[in-house]
Design an enzyme around this catalytic site. Structure first.
Site, PDB file in Angstrom:
ATOM      1  N   HIS A 113       0.690  17.276  -1.155  1.00 28.26           N
ATOM      2  CA  HIS A 113      -0.636  16.737  -1.413  1.00 28.26           C
ATOM      3  C   HIS A 113      -1.207  16.072  -0.166  1.00 28.26           C
ATOM      4  O   HIS A 113      -0.499  15.813   0.803  1.00 28.26           O
ATOM      5  CB  HIS A 113      -0.588  15.706  -2.556  1.00 28.26           C
ATOM      6  CG  HIS A 113      -0.455  16.303  -3.913  1.00 28.26           C
ATOM      7  ND1 HIS A 113       0.760  16.733  -4.415  1.00 28.26           N
ATOM      8  CD2 HIS A 113      -1.366  16.553  -4.883  1.00 28.26           C
ATOM      9  CE1 HIS A 113       0.578  17.214  -5.641  1.00 28.26           C
ATOM     10  NE2 HIS A 113      -0.697  17.121  -5.947  1.00 28.26           N
TER      11      HIS A 113
ATOM     12  N   LYS B 199      -3.222  10.414  -1.813  1.00 28.18           N
ATOM     13  CA  LYS B 199      -2.676  10.347  -3.174  1.00 28.18           C
ATOM     14  C   LYS B 199      -1.793   9.109  -3.297  1.00 28.18           C
ATOM     15  O   LYS B 199      -0.967   8.835  -2.414  1.00 28.18           O
ATOM     16  CB  LYS B 199      -1.874  11.613  -3.484  1.00 28.18           C
ATOM     17  CG  LYS B 199      -1.366  11.691  -4.916  1.00 28.18           C
ATOM     18  CD  LYS B 199      -0.786  13.054  -5.209  1.00 28.18           C
ATOM     19  CE  LYS B 199      -0.201  13.128  -6.614  1.00 28.18           C
ATOM     20  NZ  LYS B 199      -1.197  12.823  -7.651  1.00 28.18           N
TER      21      LYS B 199
END
Length: 246
Positions: free
Chosen positions: A132, A136
């Site tokens: 990611h 995040k």
């Protein structure tokens, strides 16, 4: 027409959800509430369904307030544990409302989890890698955690033991997190959005299941599907599988 409120409307996902709802022919966007905004029947603008994308530290309180306000809820915020899910289910039952919580609304992610669970009992080794963007806030991702749990459950049901691993020393945690006996590795890298690989291995063969979400718009078909299906679906549905007939 379904009247929709978006909670967390000022965030990156919230803005994308608002645009998707406004573009849907069968939905009206009747309320936009930031993650710190008040949730009440007055602020929800008559919404039938609320779509909640905020942060893990706030999501449970938001869902409880939405249920108390008399709306059904679709939740995209990750980080849910079993105790929190139980509390939401109980509150939804008391309120006579329905909640859908999905670790990932990307249809490719839903099918990747399904395929991984189906294949896992037939392979000696299995590990999960999730990748990611560095903004995040939680690791491992809700998708990776759910993937590992589904893999572990499928292997346990088939009587398959843990993946072989001769590691004896790992002071830096290089082998990653362990979710229900399955190793999960989290990568945070600028330029990525949301990606997952499930690696399955046998002697002389390997299966790789990979899912890529290149933009937040990839989650919108699943979000809108849940918003259309949530009413009357039962107190708590976890994941989109029920609505995809898989």
């Amino acid at each position: 027409m379904i009247d929709i409120a978006v909670i967390g409307s000022a965030g990156r996902m919230g803005k994308t959800v608002c645009a998707a709802v406004e573009a849907a022919e069968d939905m009206n966007l009747v309320a936009q509430i930031d993650h710190e905004g008040e949730i009440s029947p007055d602020t929800l603008g008559g919404a039938q369904v609320a779509i909640e994308f905020t942060v893990p530290s706030q999501t449970e309180a938001n869902v409880m307030a939405l249920l108390d306000a008399g709306v059904d809820v679709v939740v995209g915020t990750t980080g849910w544990g079993e105790d929190a899910l139980r509390r939401v289910r109980e509150r939804a039952e008391q309120a006579g409302r329905s909640v859908v919580i999905a670790p990932n609304f990307g249809l490719s992610a839903v099918f990747a989890m399904k395929f991984a669970a189906a294949a896992a009992p037939y392979f000696e080794s299995v590990e999960v890698i999730e990748m990611h963007h560095p903004d995040k806030v939680d690791a491992p991702s809700g998708t990776a955690k759910t993937t590992a749990q589904k893999i572990a459950a499928a292997r346990a049901s088939a009587g398959v033991g843990a993946s072989p691993d001769a590691t004896q020393t790992d002071p830096g945690g290089a082998r990653g997190a362990v979710v229900d006996g399955v190793h999960v590795h989290a990568v945070r890298l600028r330029g990525l959005n949301a990606h997952e690989e499930i690696l399955l291995g046998n002697p002389a063969e390997q299966l790789v299941i990979r899912q890529d979400s290149f933009d937040r718009t990839s989650f919108m078909p699943g979000v809108l599907l849940a918003a259309r299906k949530v009413r009357g679906s039962g107190p708590l549905t976890y994941g989109l599988e029920k609505f995809l007939d898989i």
